[in-house]
Design a protein around this motif. Structure first.
Motif, PDB file in Angstrom:
ATOM      1  N   GLY A  33       8.798   4.694  -5.293  1.00  0.00           N
ATOM      2  CA  GLY A  33       8.339   4.447  -3.932  1.00  0.00           C
ATOM      3  C   GLY A  33       6.972   5.054  -3.676  1.00  0.00           C
ATOM      4  N   PHE A  34       6.743   6.261  -4.212  1.00  0.00           N
ATOM      5  CA  PHE A  34       5.434   6.909  -4.072  1.00  0.00           C
ATOM      6  C   PHE A  34       4.360   6.089  -4.786  1.00  0.00           C
ATOM      7  CE2 PHE A  34       2.292   9.974  -5.850  1.00  0.00           C
ATOM      8  CZ  PHE A  34       1.705  10.360  -4.647  1.00  0.00           C
ATOM      9  N   GLY A  35       4.697   5.558  -5.951  1.00  0.00           N
ATOM     10  CA  GLY A  35       3.766   4.689  -6.655  1.00  0.00           C
ATOM     11  C   GLY A  35       3.438   3.456  -5.832  1.00  0.00           C
ATOM     12  N   GLY A  36       4.435   2.925  -5.123  1.00  0.00           N
ATOM     13  CA  GLY A  36       4.210   1.775  -4.259  1.00  0.00           C
ATOM     14  C   GLY A  36       3.300   2.102  -3.088  1.00  0.00           C
ATOM     15  N   VAL A  37       3.436   3.311  -2.516  1.00  0.00           N
ATOM     16  CA  VAL A  37       2.561   3.746  -1.424  1.00  0.00           C
ATOM     17  C   VAL A  37       1.106   3.736  -1.878  1.00  0.00           C
ATOM     18  CG1 VAL A  37       1.886   5.731  -0.011  1.00  0.00           C
ATOM     19  CG2 VAL A  37       4.297   5.120  -0.217  1.00  0.00           C
ATOM     20  N   LEU A  38       0.850   4.330  -3.047  1.00  0.00           N
ATOM     21  CA  LEU A  38      -0.520   4.393  -3.561  1.00  0.00           C
ATOM     22  C   LEU A  38      -1.042   3.009  -3.927  1.00  0.00           C
ATOM     23  CD1 LEU A  38      -0.426   7.556  -5.873  1.00  0.00           C
ATOM     24  CD2 LEU A  38      -1.242   7.379  -3.512  1.00  0.00           C
ATOM     25  N   SER A  39      -0.215   2.229  -4.627  1.00  0.00           N
ATOM     26  CA  SER A  39      -0.695   0.941  -5.128  1.00  0.00           C
ATOM     27  C   SER A  39      -1.009  -0.032  -4.003  1.00  0.00           C
ATOM     28  CB  SER A  39       0.329   0.333  -6.089  1.00  0.00           C
ATOM     29  OG  SER A  39       1.529   0.011  -5.418  1.00  0.00           O
TER      30      SER A  39
END
Length: 361
Positions: free
Chosen positions: A68-74
């Protein structure tokens, strides 16, 4: 739900250690659950050793949280980076007489609003798409594990494209609810001159004039735009990665460096992005016009735009979405590499299915 998914993840056919061992020919068919329990086999020891190199277990709460954190950044960073192009695209959709093309749109915008005018709507874009990325990528991993375990190992492989489509559609349903309020504010700021210049001005004004429904009246057309887009984004990406490693890359993914794997990720992401832009563009045009106007419905806007009108700004959107999607997958995969998350290789046919098809002795 998360606890049950984490429990089922151990048997997930996309589990990285198991598939990697199958790919390397180090493990055989799984024994029947009803059979006697013998001494631990070498493949299990190898799988355990493989898990130790990761920071968490596939399907664990930590895994989903970091995804989910990766999705926030991406999503948050990439959509904010292309705000100028998005602004011109939206203005071409809602006022094609004034903004006749990409270059003309930039020229008119710079002449009227200056360089700072190209950044209009950056705040709702960053907040909205960060929330959308959190739900989209995080829930995609959740639903992929959940649905694959519902199907079983063999069916999950045979029906993997349908699995990607179902998991991404389910995830985006929730992601669009998170995005809708900020998307509505962004379009007002970008396409209504004099309405508001910042999110701090736009949000209270929208709430005062139309109530909370102003933030969610575009959620249905947003689903129409984003769900096909996301389904194409994830399914096309997954199958393109599989095809690249099978037909283009001269060696297995296990032998590729992290940098080489990220290049494959970016190429597959851009290819997926082009298809995403095409399938979702008509609904994107409707969303842009709908959030600009008061009292109009999606069907009314669609009827007024006509077939030709809904394709305005497509070239700009292909450039934007292709670049966005490639960057998003690159950032998302980079986050997985940095945090040492399990990254399943392209799916391999289960040994049990190979036996049924007579592909092994």
């Amino acid at each position: 739900m998360f606890s049950s998914v984490a429990h089922l993840a151990r048997a997930n056919p996309f589990n990285a250690p198991h598939l990697q061992l199958v790919h390397d020919g180090l493990t055989g068919p799984r024994s029947s659950p009803a059979g006697p329990r013998g001494p631990p086999r070498r493949s299990r020891n190898l799988a355990a050793a493989s898990v130790e190199e990761y920071s968490c277990e596939y399907g664990s709460m930590k895994f989903y949280a970091l995804c989910g954190f990766g999705g926030v950044l991406s999503c948050g960073l990439t959509h904010t980076a292309v705000v100028p192009l998005d602004l011109v695209k939206c203005r071409m959709q809602v006022d094609p007489q004034k903004y006749k093309g990409i270059f003309n749109g930039f020229s008119v915008t710079l002449k009227e609003d200056g360089v700072r005018g190209l950044a209009k709507g950056w705040a709702p874009t960053f907040i909205g798409y960060s929330m959308q990325g959190l739900c989209k990528f995080g829930f995609y991993e959740v639903f992929k594990v959940l649905y694959s375990n519902m199907l079983g190992e063999e069916n999950a492989y045979l029906w993997r494209t349908s699995l990607y489509l179902a998991a991404s559609a389910s995830a985006d349903f929730f992601a669009d609810i998170a995005l809708a309020p900020m998307e509505a504010a962004k379009v007002r700021i970008q396409t209504q001159p004099g309405y508001a210049n910042t999110l701090r001005d736009a949000a209270p004004k929208m709430c005062k004039e139309e109530g909370l429904k102003a933030f969610y009246k575009g959620v249905a057309p947003l689903w129409m735009r984003q769900i096909p887009y996301t389904m194409m984004k994830f399914a096309c990406f997954e199958r393109t990665v599989e095809a690249l490693y099978k037909f283009v890359v001269p060696k297995p993914r296990s032998e590729c460096s992290k940098a080489e794997q990220l290049v494959v990720t970016s190429v597959a992401g851009y290819i997926a992005g082009v298809f995403c832009a095409i399938v979702s563009h008509p609904a994107d045009s409707v969303v842009s016009v709908l959030n600009k106007e008061k009292g109009s419905s999606a069907s009314q806007v669609l009827q007024r735009l006509g077939f030709k009108g809904v394709w305005k700004g497509l070239f700009a959107r292909i450039i934007m979405i292709g670049t966005l999607t490639a960057l998003q997958w690159f950032i998302y995969d980079s986050v997985k590499v940095y945090f040492r998350l399990p990254r399943p290789p392209p799916p391999e046919m289960p040994e049990s299915l190979k036996k049924k098809l007579g592909l092994t002795q």
